[in-house]
Design a protein around this motif. Structure first.
Motif, PDB file in Angstrom:
ATOM      1  N   THR A  41      34.356  41.531  45.091  1.00 37.10           N
ATOM      2  CA  THR A  41      35.485  41.480  44.152  1.00 37.10           C
ATOM      3  C   THR A  41      36.178  40.127  44.218  1.00 37.10           C
ATOM      4  N   ALA A  84      36.437  41.599  38.502  1.00 40.65           N
ATOM      5  CA  ALA A  84      36.732  42.425  39.672  1.00 40.65           C
ATOM      6  C   ALA A  84      35.858  43.672  39.676  1.00 40.65           C
ATOM      7  N   VAL A  85      35.680  44.287  38.502  1.00 41.79           N
ATOM      8  CA  VAL A  85      34.848  45.489  38.399  1.00 41.79           C
ATOM      9  C   VAL A  85      33.390  45.147  38.695  1.00 41.79           C
ATOM     10  N   ALA A 115      31.949  45.128  49.146  1.00 44.78           N
ATOM     11  CA  ALA A 115      32.643  45.401  47.885  1.00 44.78           C
ATOM     12  C   ALA A 115      33.922  44.572  47.771  1.00 44.78           C
ATOM     13  N   ILE A 116      34.672  44.481  48.862  1.00 44.42           N
ATOM     14  CA  ILE A 116      35.908  43.688  48.857  1.00 44.42           C
ATOM     15  C   ILE A 116      35.583  42.211  48.630  1.00 44.42           C
ATOM     16  N   GLY A 164      32.085  42.569  40.401  1.00 44.34           N
ATOM     17  CA  GLY A 164      31.887  42.226  41.805  1.00 44.34           C
ATOM     18  C   GLY A 164      32.005  43.422  42.721  1.00 44.34           C
ATOM     19  N   PHE A 165      32.966  44.304  42.437  1.00 45.82           N
ATOM     20  CA  PHE A 165      33.177  45.494  43.263  1.00 45.82           C
ATOM     21  C   PHE A 165      31.975  46.430  43.175  1.00 45.82           C
ATOM     22  N   SER A 215      34.001  37.199  42.842  1.00 43.26           N
ATOM     23  CA  SER A 215      33.824  37.327  41.392  1.00 43.26           C
ATOM     24  C   SER A 215      35.097  36.917  40.662  1.00 43.26           C
ATOM     25  N   LEU A 216      36.259  37.275  41.206  1.00 40.07           N
ATOM     26  CA  LEU A 216      37.529  36.852  40.612  1.00 40.07           C
ATOM     27  C   LEU A 216      37.661  35.333  40.642  1.00 40.07           C
TER      28      LEU A 216
END
Length: 472
Positions: free
Chosen positions: A414, A306-307, A410-411, A309-310, A417-418
């Motif tokens: 995230t 999450a970090v 960014a959303i 990807g964000f 990537s998750l």
């Protein structure tokens, strides 16, 4: 009066006058200028000129977005009307590089190396996407691929895969050609150097881990030194550093060897010395460094997806503005070279779509007909992977669409990537980008695509309608 004479005069005036322009050239869509003092540029006045679709400064160059076809006419009229004189892209690069700090020069060097080979890489990515559709299970049939159900398509898929994978299998040759040309050497020697590093008699880099575990890595004994005889398939750093060494040796030899025997001496000695240095020192060191860099990114996206990807979703568009995004292409190529896929490139593709969505919203927000038209056409361009008109012509100009696009990216970054979305290769960074995504990751990628279409559009539209009073 020439067709764009008045617009050219207005552009010159907005740029601080003819005397402020040191060198001038153009590419497909933009005037590329080396200015003496960028603080003299009147950006607001420049943006009001009807043929100007945006402007920005990057890598020491001030660039004015005009548009395909028109920019050539504008440039020719500018040269005819002034004493600036025609310049090549290399002239402008050289003039602008004097104003760069060491980091900017390093990033510019990477850009100069990778941009010429992008068409081959993107084409390969698209073809690999087609191969993925033909060979990926569960796309059309449960538990089976298209060629499992229709085996008569298997040979076609294999042929497509060979054509597509060639650019990645011989990536060091492509990089060697471009890097040696950039460093001022003979580009043909760069191709040969790249081919040396992927010679079939060497242990394939993709088989190195298994061979090392089994204790079967082939060894050369050179004057008491034990050197691993491994290739560098899918590696970026070894050929970059080796190309630099090759150029230095070649240029030094050309200054000292008589012309009559240069053909017999320069290339053989340069390649032989570079080969020894590469296999003994450069290769092992950069192989470890490259794997260390990719391992760091893999660790981040494995442990804190999450970090990762964000942060990359937030940073990618600003990196494009500075030109530093080219540095990450090397990481993408290194990741795809392993065969496991890259998690960075899908975020890039969604970031491009986000910029297009924000620009599209401006078509409904702005009251200016020129902005409306530019917003619509640049949004389509961004959706197809070319974001310059949207970013520099619309979003950065009004600021808040650029920020809204970053929020959406960014959303989405995230989310995908998750869900461990990976691309098998670098492809077209827009809606067609799904072809480069592994088929099993299509659903979360399409959800991410929905996010970057809806969120930036909605945020830009609402902010523009509710908060901003005037749109010029």
């Amino acid at each position: 009066m020439q067709k764009y004479e008045q617009q050219v005069r207005d552009i010159l005036d907005a740029l601080g006058g003819e005397s402020n322009i040191e060198q001038a050239t153009h590419c497909v869509t933009r005037l590329r200028l080396a200015l003496k003092d960028e603080s003299k540029v009147d950006s607001d006045k420049l943006e009001t000129i009807d043929i100007v679709k945006g402007s920005f400064s990057a890598n020491g160059q001030f660039q004015v977005v005009i548009g395909q076809g028109t920019v050539d006419q504008v440039y020719r009229e500018m040269i005819a009307m002034t004493n600036i004189g025609e310049s090549s892209k290399e002239d402008v690069k050289e003039a602008s590089s004097k104003k760069m700090n060491p980091l900017q020069r390093a990033v510019k060097t990477l850009a100069d190396i990778f941009i010429p080979i992008l068409p081959a890489i993107v084409t390969a990515g698209l073809l690999l996407g087609i191969n993925n559709i033909l060979t990926g299970p569960d796309i059309f049939f449960d538990g089976q691929s298209l060629i499992d159900v229709y085996p008569q398509w298997a040979d076609l898929a294999e042929m497509i895969n060979i054509i597509a994978s060639a650019a990645f299998a011989f990536l060091p040759a492509l990089i060697g050609w471009s890097a040696v040309r950039r460093f001022g050497g003979s580009d043909l020697l760069g191709i040969v150097l790249g081919l040396i590093l992927v010679h079939p008699d060497l242990l394939n880099a993709w088989a190195y881990a298994d061979a090392q575990e089994a204790g079967e890595v082939p060894i050369w004994n050179l004057l008491g030194l034990e050197i691993e005889a491994i290739g560098y398939q899918g590696q970026v750093l070894p050929v970059l550093f080796a190309s630099y060494i090759l150029c230095k040796i070649e240029l030094a030899l050309r200054k000292r060897v008589p012309d009559a025997i240069q053909l017999l001496v320069v290339a053989p000695v340069a390649l032989l010395l570079t080969g020894f240095i590469t296999f003994i020192a450069i290769g092992p060191l950069t192989f470890a460094l490259g794997n260390g860099i990719t391992s760091m990114f893999v660790w981040l996206f494995d442990v804190l997806p999450a970090v990762g990807g964000f942060v990359y979703g937030i940073l990618y568009a600003p990196l494009v503005v500075t030109g530093m995004h080219h540095a990450f292409l090397a990481v993408d190529l290194q990741l795809t070279g392993t065969g496991d896929g890259t998690f960075l490139w899908p975020i890039l593709a969604l970031s491009n779509i986000a910029q297009g969505s924000a620009a599209l919203a401006m078509m409904f927000v702005s009251h200016n007909e020129k902005v409306k038209g530019l917003s619509g056409t640049s949004a389509v361009s961004a959706y197809l992977g070319v974001t310059e008109p949207a970013m520099f012509g619309v979003n950065i100009r009004f600021k808040y669409p650029f920020i809204c696009a970053i929020i959406g990216a960014a959303i989405a970054g995230t989310f995908i990537s998750l869900n461990s979305v990976l691309a098998s290769a670098v492809g077209v960074g827009g809606i067609p980008g799904f072809l480069s995504i592994f088929p099993q990751d299509w659903i979360p990628f399409f959800i991410g695509m929905g996010i970057v279409i809806i969120v930036p559009f909605t945020l830009t539209f609402l902010y523009g309608k509710l908060v901003v009073k005037e749109h010029s």
